[in-house]
Write a protein that holds these residues in place. Structure first.
Motif, PDB file in Angstrom:
ATOM      1  N   PHE A   1      33.015  41.634  41.443  1.00 44.22           N
ATOM      2  CA  PHE A   1      32.635  40.266  41.792  1.00 44.22           C
ATOM      3  C   PHE A   1      32.462  39.505  40.489  1.00 44.22           C
ATOM      4  N   ARG A   2      32.252  38.230  40.558  1.00 43.75           N
ATOM      5  CA  ARG A   2      32.088  37.465  39.326  1.00 43.75           C
ATOM      6  C   ARG A   2      31.240  36.224  39.568  1.00 43.75           C
TER       7      ARG A   2
ATOM      8  N   THR B   1      25.863  40.841  36.493  1.00 40.92           N
ATOM      9  CA  THR B   1      27.296  40.531  36.542  1.00 40.92           C
ATOM     10  C   THR B   1      28.108  41.450  35.646  1.00 40.92           C
TER      11      THR B   1
ATOM     12  N   LYS C   1      41.007  35.756  47.618  1.00 45.12           N
ATOM     13  CA  LYS C   1      40.257  37.005  47.576  1.00 45.12           C
ATOM     14  C   LYS C   1      40.586  37.945  48.729  1.00 45.12           C
TER      15      LYS C   1
ATOM     16  N   ASP D   1      37.138  40.211  38.562  1.00 41.84           N
ATOM     17  CA  ASP D   1      36.938  40.820  39.877  1.00 41.84           C
ATOM     18  C   ASP D   1      37.406  42.268  39.885  1.00 41.84           C
TER      19      ASP D   1
END
Lengths: 366, 366, 366, 366
Positions: free
Chosen positions: B117-118, C77, B312, B112
């Motif tokens: 993001f992941r 990603t 998060k 992250d």
């Protein structure tokens, strides 16, 4: 292939043998605008210098660095920075005999096996002096890291059975003691131990560590370019290193998950961890907490006792090495470790800038 | 930069996430004329497969490899070899909750931090399944090494406090036991230890080793492309590894030179050594004796006890991980270590061919 | 070494032969957060497709791309993006005869000389279908460039003696005409020319150009990583290209300095130039004006006339090639050129982000 | 990234600015055992030297090379070879004015755009003197190629409208004439043309070619590492080059397949070709016939006429360049082209040694 190139963006190519005319490094990829002069680099090279203590042999090596290119008006131009250190002390007579046989624990045999012959004078390219280029380049990387608030500190953790007390952690001692230990008391005991070792015509090993403070999180690339993978390559490439640990290192193999996991927590507005068994790296990327790397250094191979070996005609012989050799390698390797870590971290920081599309878009909005 | 590329001549690029459609690898630089089929690769992948023992969780993963390019008439053509393994078991429901927080000991947070993001499903690219590509490529490298009489064997040396008896060294046991130990007795004791560990909702670490026999001398390049430096990078890049040793490894830091030096001697017409503290590598190049690499693997981060962490939104929370997780990583990592070592050795062997002018001249005398 | 890897940060590895199971590419280093789906890539691949015109032979090739990894929730990603295109039309019978001899103008002989044997089916790795991987990757690079306001447009400038009128420059025509010319009239004349050429059992060459608009200045690295040097490598690597020009290209060798120099001027607040003989690149770096690259493509080697050649037993023979072959290569190569240029520009943009210390410092001020 | 590194196995890193202390190169990857001394390198550097003719300006540049490392007992050791040439003629006063504006046709503007500032003295890193490192390294590569029976010869083909008669091809003339043409008559006419050009306060462009004889077949790697792709990058990276051709080059775009194809035939026991439109490269690999590369060089940007440009404060101004500038670049670039081609070929030859499994097996059968 020679293998004297290191790095992807911040690239260094070192050159030079212990008894050649000079040694040096070319740094290709240092960003432009970094304030730089010989005064930034010389202190790092001086930390390699022996002869200021009872435990290193009195070899006069001036090792004065000169910048030949890549700097203008006191700043890096973005073009290659060529650094040179001229060899002033070159007495081949000490080494002429070893041309005929393979010294145990040294690279004489493997160099011969690879190339068919070797520059036998003083270890040639496998000499400790090869690290001059690494350290000079490391000074430049460290200068850049400083601007980013990142601090890299290497030190001797132990010599033989003598351990530094890390709760003391005296930074001045690292630079002042002949052992590069962060603990004056331990240093004195280590010197005593080494005197005894020298009297026995033997040598000792040791452990060095490197701490990186102020790292942002997310530095390093998953899979093969993991930050810890590159740090281990960088440190293992230093002569005499036989083991590299990250954080708790070898302890993890005997730990339980409940103990080894670092719980996340908040430190103000920043994500942090309650413990740091991981040594600051998770999944190959920095997690924002201090990075800790450890290296185990073997004892100096050149000892003055008689040793069994083989000569170039494949005859088994007994030899007794002469010349000037330190009883321990670690104190001189500490600044090399610090340099390799700084260079690796610098390269990873530059590579990380292109990880996110949003950052790239922001960058090119003129 | 993503970092999924490894190697200079024998290059591999792996791809795929644990819950994506498939995983695989492209091997670019495998020499032409190597006999190759899926049958050479599948056994290596099968050594990753869990569910055949009481200590690994019953997850059905077929992991059948298919060669999509680079092989013709049963031999490699010299063009890229693309291997694919399709994911057949993809239950995202197990992982939907973890999208909201950072699991301790996992790469959730660092991914992250790096990318913003992941892919949270099952660990995404940081999942153990990422190693499928490495192992498939390792099978190809091993096939090439076999032709050269070089044998690469990895095994579990210890799990928690349970150590394998290396004087036994039963190769069959490595492939047959669920622990990948070369000792059936130790394996049974280790399984018992792990049953207890699972009952405590905890996990254990371990040590794996890799032996390389039949190496010629002189492989590896001095300075930065030292064979041990590359081996340590290769092995440290395997998830959960926190320390890498070569030969005596950490022991060298407490040894004396008189003990640590390996005396050279003759073995018939070949140069050999009386001992092998160096682990087969001197000055960064192979010395012709067996290479020994060791890795310390941390305990599985996913344990079923409650853990403190951060979500998060940067709130400190307590979580309890569900799903299917092994109590130990090492047995599954053994074939990954063997693969990474094989790939690294193969690349170094190819690079070494151009070390000497005389060899190049001989090669081009048609 | 196989040579199927391209790039430093934005790296692509292509794989696949014309008659293998599939072809594809792995993009390692695409930044995270780029919106991406098959719909972004398929149009680029479709521009390769023949059979929609009278000048390309009716070979049914679906070439449907599938994303296997690296994309989640519609965005990249940051992990490797694996793309695959399965071969649906594989009739080896067309090619069985050519296994026995070397076709003039093709890589049959050189593949054999290098590897000792080859996949003779349809050109194997040297087939035009090898470009599928390049084009798929190029679509991703183009998507990134679009976000930065950079537009890459390639087109056919001439086929044989028929030249497109660049003052017309109809972008729709590039995508609609079977010649990929930006001029409907010229396209019709070119098709007529090619009909005559086919009737003569012969083939024709052509020229393609690629325009890059919206470039910032300073992209590219001096000396060996000059932007024009990399663009020429990228374009020359496309099969059948035998010359690459930048800007005025070959005209410079017959020009005077007073004519060739582009005078700088101001365009609002931006530095610009009154002319653009340089083609947008000075000293190896973009100057902010449009980049123009040109490539000369040789005529299709596979012609239906009898030809003199040599077979695998080194006997001189006469052959007459059968099968399905286009009379011209350029129209199919245009999207390949556009892709290679996009990929090269993307990589250079990512590398440029770390050129200045001040930018690095700004980036890491969280 | 700076981009001063070139090569995969035979790697060179150049450094130095025109008005810095020195310039040089580090060659990392030269095989061991190559006989080498300054006498091998100096002649190549001398071919750069101006002042021996009426067409180059009398600038005194000694350019004496010194080997600092990597050579022992008259042979390369396999370790990095560091070469240095110290600047002896440094008169900054000629260039102080140009710090304030961007010279048309030079890299002043693009350097500023990239780095934010530049070493303005004499062109800094973009000066023609940057090629000193390339040429010194090229001499080493050429020495290796000579041992393999490979001969690399570059020459000026034309200056402005004056063309050399290649049927004459006098090798002595290449080294003796100030134009580097292989034709004394044409050289005299070219010098006359240039005198007129200088009188007009203008400059001229030209064409140079490089011939490679004695190549084995199969050198180069398909797809991205094609030999012609690398040659075009190598040559396009030379300052002032704006187009690169292989073999027939631009002529192919207007040729028919029946004319352009080179028919294979036997020459004794070796496969050869009846014609060589391909310029010795097919499918990106050498075919055993002579390789021909051509480069188009733009006229010297520095002319003495008034020119329109922009200064650092973005004001449009008129400037008149002073100082010492040649009216043509090509004659000095010829040895640079020869060097870049030699280096590229050498690297490809080393890479090719690991193409076949059978060769690798043979190599390691001790």
């Amino acid at each position: 292939m020679s293998g004297s190139l290191y790095g992807t963006i911040f690239k260094i190519t070192t050159w030079g043998e212990s008894h050649g005319k000079a040694l040096g490094v070319v740094v290709d990829g240092c960003p432009a605008g970094l304030p730089l002069s010989e005064a930034d680099i010389q202190p790092y090279l001086d930390r390699r210098k022996p002869g200021q203590s009872r435990i290193s042999t009195p070899r006069k090596e001036d090792d004065t660095v000169e910048i030949l290119s890549g700097v203008f008006d006191g700043r890096s131009t973005g073009t290659p920075i060529s650094l040179i250190v001229r060899n002033t002390s070159q007495r081949s007579t000490d080494y002429s005999e070893i041309a005929s046989y393979y010294r145990p624990g040294h690279a004489d045999y493997t160099f011969d096996a690879k190339y068919g012959f070797r520059d036998y004078r003083g270890g040639g390219r496998s000499s400790g002096r090869e690290t001059i280029g690494r350290v000079a380049a490391g000074a430049i990387a460290a200068k850049l890291l400083n601007l980013l608030g990142i601090r890299v500190t290497a030190y001797t953790r132990s010599i033989g059975p003598v351990e530094a007390d890390l709760s003391v952690f005296d930074r001045e001692a690292i630079l002042s003691t002949p052992t590069a230990m962060p603990d004056y008391d331990a240093s004195a005991r280590a010197e005593s131990y080494l005197k005894d070792t020298m009297a026995e015509l033997d040598s000792a090993g040791g452990v060095m560590e490197c701490l990186v403070e102020g790292m942002p999180a997310g530095i390093g690339d998953p899979v093969f370019e993991k930050l810890d993978a590159n740090l281990s390559k960088a440190v293992m490439s230093i002569g005499a290193v036989k083991a590299v640990e990250i954080g708790d290192g070898i302890l993890v193999s005997h730990a339980k998950g409940s103990d080894n996991n670092d719980a996340f927590c908040m430190n103000g507005a920043a994500v942090s961890k309650k413990t740091n068994h991981a040594g600051g790296i998770l999944g190959g990327m920095s997690d924002g907490t201090p990075i800790l790397v450890r290296a185990h250094v073997k004892p100096t191979p050149s000892i003055f006792r008689p040793q069994e070996t083989v000569d170039k005609n494949n005859r088994e012989i007994s030899v007794q090495i002469k010349g000037r050799h330190d009883p321990v390698i670690v104190p001189r390797a500490v600044v090399v470790m610090e340099s390799m870590v700084a260079i690796t971290i610098a390269d990873a920081l530059l590579l990380n800038m292109s990880a996110r599309t949003e950052h790239i878009v922001d960058f090119y909005k003129k």
